[in-house]
Design an enzyme around this catalytic site. Structure first.
Site, PDB file in Angstrom:
ATOM      1  N   ASP A  32       0.792  -1.120   0.074  1.00  0.00           N
ATOM      2  CA  ASP A  32      -0.064  -0.019  -0.013  1.00  0.00           C
ATOM      3  C   ASP A  32       0.703   1.217   0.014  1.00  0.00           C
ATOM      4  O   ASP A  32       2.103   1.083   0.361  1.00  0.00           O
ATOM      5  CB  ASP A  32      -0.948  -0.007   1.056  1.00  0.00           C
ATOM      6  CG  ASP A  32      -1.922   0.916   1.200  1.00  0.00           C
ATOM      7  OD1 ASP A  32      -2.237   1.641   0.124  1.00  0.00           O
ATOM      8  OD2 ASP A  32      -2.840   1.125   2.298  1.00  0.00           O
ATOM      9  N   HIS A  49       3.065   2.920  -8.966  1.00  0.00           N
ATOM     10  CA  HIS A  49       2.680   1.418  -9.191  1.00  0.00           C
ATOM     11  C   HIS A  49       4.099   0.705  -9.683  1.00  0.00           C
ATOM     12  O   HIS A  49       4.561  -0.241  -9.274  1.00  0.00           O
ATOM     13  CB  HIS A  49       1.483   1.326  -9.925  1.00  0.00           C
ATOM     14  CG  HIS A  49       0.252   1.537  -9.202  1.00  0.00           C
ATOM     15  ND1 HIS A  49      -0.032   1.008  -7.893  1.00  0.00           N
ATOM     16  CD2 HIS A  49      -0.825   2.459  -9.667  1.00  0.00           C
ATOM     17  CE1 HIS A  49      -1.302   1.713  -7.855  1.00  0.00           C
ATOM     18  NE2 HIS A  49      -1.700   2.291  -8.722  1.00  0.00           N
ATOM     19  N   LEU A 143      10.990 -20.591  -2.867  1.00  0.00           N
ATOM     20  CA  LEU A 143       9.832 -19.869  -2.106  1.00  0.00           C
ATOM     21  C   LEU A 143       8.483 -19.840  -3.146  1.00  0.00           C
ATOM     22  O   LEU A 143       8.736 -19.936  -4.366  1.00  0.00           O
ATOM     23  CB  LEU A 143      10.390 -18.152  -2.355  1.00  0.00           C
ATOM     24  CG  LEU A 143       9.264 -17.085  -2.263  1.00  0.00           C
ATOM     25  CD1 LEU A 143       8.944 -17.007  -0.742  1.00  0.00           C
ATOM     26  CD2 LEU A 143       9.836 -15.907  -2.648  1.00  0.00           C
TER      27      LEU A 143
HETATM   28  C1  FPP Z   1      -1.865   0.007  -3.206  1.00  0.00           C
HETATM   29  O1  FPP Z   1      -1.529   1.385  -3.388  1.00  0.00           O
HETATM   30  C2  FPP Z   1      -1.215  -0.990  -4.218  1.00  0.00           C
HETATM   31  C3  FPP Z   1      -2.078  -1.422  -5.219  1.00  0.00           C
HETATM   32  C4  FPP Z   1      -3.674  -1.703  -4.986  1.00  0.00           C
HETATM   33  C5  FPP Z   1      -1.561  -2.270  -6.221  1.00  0.00           C
HETATM   34  C6  FPP Z   1      -0.283  -3.079  -5.770  1.00  0.00           C
HETATM   35  C7  FPP Z   1       0.393  -3.366  -7.132  1.00  0.00           C
HETATM   36  C8  FPP Z   1       1.689  -3.300  -7.461  1.00  0.00           C
HETATM   37  C9  FPP Z   1       2.695  -2.936  -6.645  1.00  0.00           C
HETATM   38  C10 FPP Z   1       2.150  -3.506  -9.005  1.00  0.00           C
HETATM   39  C11 FPP Z   1       1.207  -4.508 -10.045  1.00  0.00           C
HETATM   40  C12 FPP Z   1       1.315  -6.025  -9.372  1.00  0.00           C
HETATM   41  C13 FPP Z   1       2.355  -6.677  -9.542  1.00  0.00           C
HETATM   42  C14 FPP Z   1       2.136  -8.087  -9.204  1.00  0.00           C
HETATM   43  C15 FPP Z   1       3.702  -6.672 -10.762  1.00  0.00           C
HETATM   44  P1  FPP Z   1      -2.453   2.366  -3.505  1.00  0.00           P
HETATM   45  O2  FPP Z   1      -2.406   2.793  -4.899  1.00  0.00           O
HETATM   46  O3  FPP Z   1      -3.940   2.215  -2.932  1.00  0.00           O
HETATM   47  O4  FPP Z   1      -1.813   3.457  -2.565  1.00  0.00           O
HETATM   48  P2  FPP Z   1      -2.666   4.877  -1.978  1.00  0.00           P
HETATM   49  O5  FPP Z   1      -3.157   4.393  -0.996  1.00  0.00           O
HETATM   50  O6  FPP Z   1      -1.388   5.867  -1.575  1.00  0.00           O
HETATM   51  O7  FPP Z   1      -3.312   5.596  -3.159  1.00  0.00           O
END
Ligand code: FPP
Length: 252
Positions: A32, A49, A143
């Site tokens: 997050d 991301h 893993l």
């Molecule tokens: C949360 O940050 C993150 C996500 C909803 C997606 C996590 C995905 C990735 C790191 C990349 C794609 C995945 C793979 C497996 C390659 P947020 O956008 O909710 O952050 P915020 O709360 O600060 O807005």
């Protein structure tokens, strides 16, 4: 290359304190803070991301080197479809890129790559690439990287209830056969032990529909660090803290 990094000297103090005999078997992470990381830098959310994927690479490598057996990453929730279409597309593209770019290196390093969640709703290319990744890596002994994709714990539990109810209806099992194991065996995580440690960075203190059945006795570790800044040292800290907790599983 991907796995054979030299230890960062800043990390060695805490790494030396970790008991290598008591590494948690299963670590689950709610990744997050990508959006806020980008906003703080005046960048589009997509860049957050993308930076988050770099953290995934580092944390997978670190987990594998530590001897963690299962790493479960919350990559896309059943609720994430509510995000703008562009952002959903970015996340799917990053998933595809990650699988295509990293799968050979992951395979060489004995990692199993699999998905948990209802992946049938993902774009066709993602489904195919996930199938390919699992087929290639399923016999590896290192893993196990579980990518939670279109995953929601309530959806998972609802599906398990429907499956079990159908088995009862057909007369294959009786009500007396319904126990914790049967329920666990009807979840996406069938065969995977429950998480020992759940990590949520970014200063949020929620579970957000993640592994609700499986975390009954999991230790939680929270941090203010945004996911793109979540360096291996934070994983070491989380494991060190975990090792200094007393897990009683309801006993004394
Ligand atoms: C949360 O940050 C993150 C996500 C909803 C997606 C996590 C995905 C990735 C790191 C990349 C794609 C995945 C793979 C497996 C390659 P947020 O956008 O909710 O952050 P915020 O709360 O600060 O807005």
């Amino acid at each position: 290359m991907f796995f054979k990094n030299k230890s960062d000297p800043a990390n060695t103090d805490i790494l030396n304190k970790i008991d290598k005999e008591k590494i948690p078997k299963h670590v689950a992470i709610i990744m997050d803070g990508n959006g806020r990381w980008a906003k703080k830098r005046g960048l589009p959310r997509a860049m957050g991301h993308r930076a988050g994927v770099e953290t995934i690479r580092e944390i997978v490598k670190t987990s594998s080197n530590l001897g963690i057996k299962y790493l479960t990453l919350y990559a896309f929730s059943t609720e994430n479809w509510k995000r703008p279409k562009d952002e959903v597309n970015t996340l799917m593209t990053l998933l595809l890129e990650f699988l295509k770019k990293e799968i050979d290196e992951l395979h060489k390093n004995n990692v199993v790559v699999r998905a948990i969640g209802d992946i049938s709703q993902l774009p066709r290319q993602c489904i195919d690439e996930l199938d390919r990744a699992y087929t290639l890596t399923k016999n590896n002994k290192g893993l196990c990287l579980n990518l939670a994709l279109n995953y929601g714990a309530r959806d998972e539990i609802k599906k398990a209830i429907i499956n079990i109810a159908n088995q009862v209806k057909k007369g294959n099992i009786g009500l007396e056969d319904i126990d914790d194991k049967l329920i666990s065996d009807n979840l996406y995580t069938k065969g995977i032990p429950d998480p020992d440690l759940l990590i949520r960075p970014s200063g949020e203190y929620r579970i957000s529909n993640y592994l609700l059945w499986q975390i009954a006795y999991t230790e939680f570790w929270f941090s203010d660090i945004y996911w793109p800044d979540f360096k291996p040292i934070y994983l070491y800290k989380a494991i060190y803290d975990y090792q200094n907790r007393s897990r009683r599983f309801g006993g004394v």
